[in-house]
Design an enzyme around this catalytic site. Structure first.
Site, short mmCIF file in Angstrom:
data_model
loop_
_atom_site.label_atom_id
_atom_site.label_comp_id
_atom_site.label_asym_id
_atom_site.label_seq_id
_atom_site.Cartn_x
_atom_site.Cartn_y
_atom_site.Cartn_z
N ASP A 108 -2.56 6.38 1.35
CA ASP A 108 -2.82 5.05 0.83
C ASP A 108 -4.31 4.73 0.97
OD1 ASP A 108 -2.41 2.15 0.23
OD2 ASP A 108 -0.31 2.66 0.46
N SER B 77 5.03 -0.58 -4.67
CA SER B 77 4.25 -0.16 -3.48
C SER B 77 4.85 -0.72 -2.21
CB SER B 77 2.81 -0.66 -3.59
OG SER B 77 2.05 0.15 -4.43
N HIS C 154 -3.99 -2.81 1.09
CA HIS C 154 -2.75 -2.18 0.62
C HIS C 154 -2.18 -1.20 1.65
CE1 HIS C 154 -0.41 0.44 -2.20
NE2 HIS C 154 -0.30 -0.65 -2.93
#
Ligand SMILES: *[C@@H]1O[C@H](CO)[C@@H](O)[C@H](O)[C@H]1NC(C)=O
Ligand SMILES: *[C@@H]1O[C@H](CO)[C@@H](O)[C@H](O)[C@H]1NC(C)=O
Length: 759
Positions: free
Chosen positions: A160, A548, A219
């Site tokens: 990620d 996600s 994220h």
């Protein structure tokens, strides 16, 4: 022994040069990264390729340097090549090959060499909790699922944007040291790495070896804490959604591989991280990223994932955020768990009262406490002729008088939802009603807006637009009602969740499963929301949405199942998750989608994950990596294409190709013409030793189904039994028709959805 490899310094000034410190047999060898350029003199434009090669039969490389040496032999000979032709990564664990910067001519010359299979251009792939654990029925006293002890001893690897290591979600209170098999390293340094955060590496173009994987996007911190974050009491965002935050597997270890930046993730970097993670000893890989699906041999992420599952590593990937239209999936190879996104029963409500008395309920994470509920003048910028004004794109409200007004903005148009609010705020607006496009239906999201706002569904938004168009002095007032639980219907598939059928393999039903992916609370590195509202510091959380977000839920649940059943293969874990999934929502009705219509299998997959049931499924549909060869040959791939995936000398001439639907998958998808189709399946008993299962079939409309034999009797654990399902058209059928078969033993129910596409 670390060894320094010195590299020829490229002469091009736009080529970044890094000398790489190589650790023997520690995943891929990392080389210089050159920036692709359109002008390389007479050898033509260069670009990075992932090159798949097959060693001569019987080759065993004594060291990764030997392997690299052989990979180098494919490169143009020094002197004749353009100066910047060079290797970036030499892979050893999940793919057989390397990443190198080459011109078209150089690639052509390489293709003639013995052992070359094929090359794919490098690509950039986009990046695609307090209440979740309760919503998924996870019980503290059970260690979340029976026998899993919160995922103790399992290592989850996340590819990620890196991680914010100081966050309390990554403290190692109560964490045991990593298992002995762990071979990875942590580049944050001793003060930040701990028994929770055991690995941290960066594989990003141009980053120096050893760069700590700091998350400057948010994220990766969010997804890591969702999969395996610590218990953190009092987690909240902007005072909403208060509760104890915990990942799905709060006692599992985390290994972070930074492969993405805000701009996306390079495939060559992803492969390097996968190659390393498998070598390091991770048990589960979680990838909340992906691009449009393509044939599996041309999908290097799928190839890398194959290498991972072959080594016993479970791979869970985002289905994509390109819904709700058909065939918009990412990551749909059958050895990957493809994760869709659905809602929870939580709403962070922002309601809007129109001047005509009508009230519409929407959502916003930003809930200003002192915002007066006095009516504001209401305008729809789309009523002006300005390009993009309906979507409130940056600058599109210039010249319109929105000062002190509420502005109706439409979702979409390539403008991020929070940016629309910024546009309104910059133009002097006081509030925003964000309305869905027709395809988004009822799916709303609780975003950290920068001004008072409410995201409303399509029909409510249409009512607002009609009201504006038909009244002389339209007004709206906002009321912020905070976090509401028990919202129905829930779960529902959200509009952005990508849909099947799979393009490269419609004979495999995809996506596989859905999990919470809408308005999910998890760790965040930065202040959230308007400057006045957020509190800076390490305990920040944020609520965001995407496949996600659903993906790391499933990765953490896979870690729980792995902890409870250490000898299960990736395919067995996947089967357990799929055959036990819920098909009904919390009100007992079939799970619906953004239209409030029953969600199709192409939206829902096998259903909504039910971790408590998944840990003890009764039967599993198992697969070994060899089982995929006849399947891949059945897709009409050439032997060379199959070899690039399997890294064996598999030949389709001898493999006996099978139709796609004959892969021993936990769901069934067939394309049915006038001839009947017979599908074969084999189940393995992982429940009670002595058990008898009988089948119950719900026929898809227009299809007759017969299962042979209708009863399966087991006497030992691990015993396997096969059955066939014969499907034929009965009466009129068109389009797609759905049914299911369920094997029941009294104690267990093992369900497979059946999707039939008529042709
Ligand atoms: C909007 O555009 C202006 C002018 O181009 C720019 O300065 C500003 O940063 C942009 N704002 C956003 C939110 O993109
Ligand atoms: C493979 O090729 C055969 C023969 O042309 C064809 O009948 C079959 O449908 C093809 N299969 C797939 C999955 O494309």
């Amino acid at each position: 022994m670390p060894r320094l490899i010195t590299m020829a310094r490229p002469t091009s000034s736009i080529t970044t040069f890094l000398s790489a410190l190589l650790l023997l047999s520690a995943g891929p060898l990392v080389f210089c990264r050159s920036v692709p350029t359109g002008d390389r003199g007479d050898t033509g434009p260069q670009q990075t390729y992932i090159v798949h090669v097959r060693p001569p039969a019987g080759t065993v490389f004594a060291s990764s340097e030997d392997r690299q040496e052989w990979h180098r032999s494919f490169l143009p000979t020094v002197g004749t090549s353009s100066d910047a032709s060079q290797m970036i990564y030499s892979y050893g664990n999940v793919i057989s090959g390397f990443a190198a910067t080459l011109s078209g001519e150089e690639l052509q010359a390489m293709a003639a060499k013995e052992g070359f299979l094929h090359a794919n251009p490098d690509r950039i792939l986009p990046l695609q909790t307090t209440h979740t654990a309760e919503f998924l029925g996870l019980q503290l006293q059970d260690g979340f699922v029976k026998g899993s002890n919160f995922g103790r001893g399992v290592i989850v690897g996340l590819l990620d944007t890196g991680v914010y290591p100081d966050h309390p979600s990554f403290s190692d209170d109560g964490m045991p040291p990593p298992p002995a098999k762990w071979k990875g390293r942590c580049d944050f340094g001793a003060s930040l790495c701990n028994n929770k955060l055991i690995g941290a590496r960066t594989f990003v173009s141009g980053s120096a070896e050893g760069t700590p994987p700091v998350d400057d996007v948010g994220h990766g911190t969010h997804t890591a804490s969702t999969a395996a974050g610590q218990f953190v009491n009092g987690a909240e965002v902007l005072e909403e959604a208060l509760g104890t935050a915990a990942g799905m597997a709060p006692r599992a270890h985390l290994a972070i591989y930074k492969v993405c930046t805000e701009g996306g993730c390079m495939v060559s970097d992803i492969l390097a991280a996968m190659d390393t993670a498998v070598e390091d000893g991770v048990d589960v890989l979680s990838l909340s990223l992906g691009g449009p699906s393509r044939p599996f041999y041309a999908d290097d992420l799928a190839v890398g994932a194959f290498g991972a599952i072959e080594k016993g590593v479970f791979v869970s990937c985002a289905a994509g955020n390109s819904g709700p239209l058909a065939s918009t999936l990412s990551n749909d190879a059958p050895w990957i768990l493809t994760v869709a996104a659905s809602t929870m029963d939580r709403s962070i409500r922002a309601s809007v009262k129109l001047g005509n008395g009508a009230v519409v309920n929407g959502e916003s994470l930003y809930q200003p406490k002192d915002f007066p509920s006095t009516p504001l003048p209401l305008v729809y910028a789309g009523a002006s002729a300005k390009l993009g004004a309906a979507f409130c794109g940056n600058g599109s409200l210039d010249g319109l008088d929105v000062n002190g007004k509420a502005v109706l903005c439409e979702r979409g148009g390539g403008i991020a939802r929070i940016s629309k609010g910024q546009t309104v705020k910059d133009a002097g607006g006081a509030g925003m009603i964000l309305t869905n496009q027709v395809l988004d239906g009822y799916s709303t999201l609780a975003d950290a807006h920068v001004l008072p706002a409410s995201h409303v569904g399509y029909s409510d938004g249409s009512a607002v637009r009609t009201y504006i168009a038909t009244s002389t002095n339209p007004t709206a007032s906002f009321t912020f009602e905070g976090t509401l639980l028990g919202i129905a219907p829930a779960p529902t598939i959200t509009s952005f969740s990508s849909r099947g059928p799979s393009k490269p393999s419609p004979g495999i039903l995809k996506p596989d499963i859905t999990g919470p992916g809408v308005s999910v609370l998890a760790a965040w590195p930065f202040t959230v929301g308007p400057p006045s509202a957020g509190v800076a510091g390490a305990t920040t959380f944020n609520i965001i949405s995407g496949t996600s977000m659903s993906t790391p839920h499933l990765s953490g649940i896979a870690a729980l199942l792995k902890a409870a059943n250490p000898d299960w293969s990736p395919a067995a874990i996947k089967s357990a998750i799929m055959t036990t999934a819920d098909t009904l929502d919390r009100s007992g009705n079939p799970i619906t989608d953004e239209r409030r219509l029953q969600a199709t299998f192409f939206a829902l997959g096998s259903g909504h994950v039910n971790p408590t049931k998944a840990v003890d499924p009764g039967l599993v549909y198992d697969l070994t990596s060899d089982d995929y060869v006849p399947y891949l040959c059945g897709l009409n791939y050439t032997s060379t294409q199959v070899q690039a995936i399997t890294r064996t000398s598999a030949s389709c001439a001898t493999a006996d190709p099978i139709p796609q639907w004959d892969l021993n998958y936990p769901s069934i998808s067939v394309i049915l013409g006038s001839a009947s189709v017979t599908v074969k399946r084999t189940v393995k008993n992982v429940g009670a030793a002595s058990s008898i299962y009988t089948v119950a079939v719900h026929n898809p409309q227009g299809v007759s189904v017969s299962v042979e034999p209708p009863t399966l009797q087991f006497s030992t654990v691990g015993e396997e039994k096969s059955y066939t399902v014969t499907l034929s058209t009965a009466g009129s059928g068109e389009g797609v028709s759905e049914g299911q078969l369920v094997w029941s033993s009294g104690k267990y129910k093992v369900r497979s959805p059946i999707s039939v596409t008529f042709h």
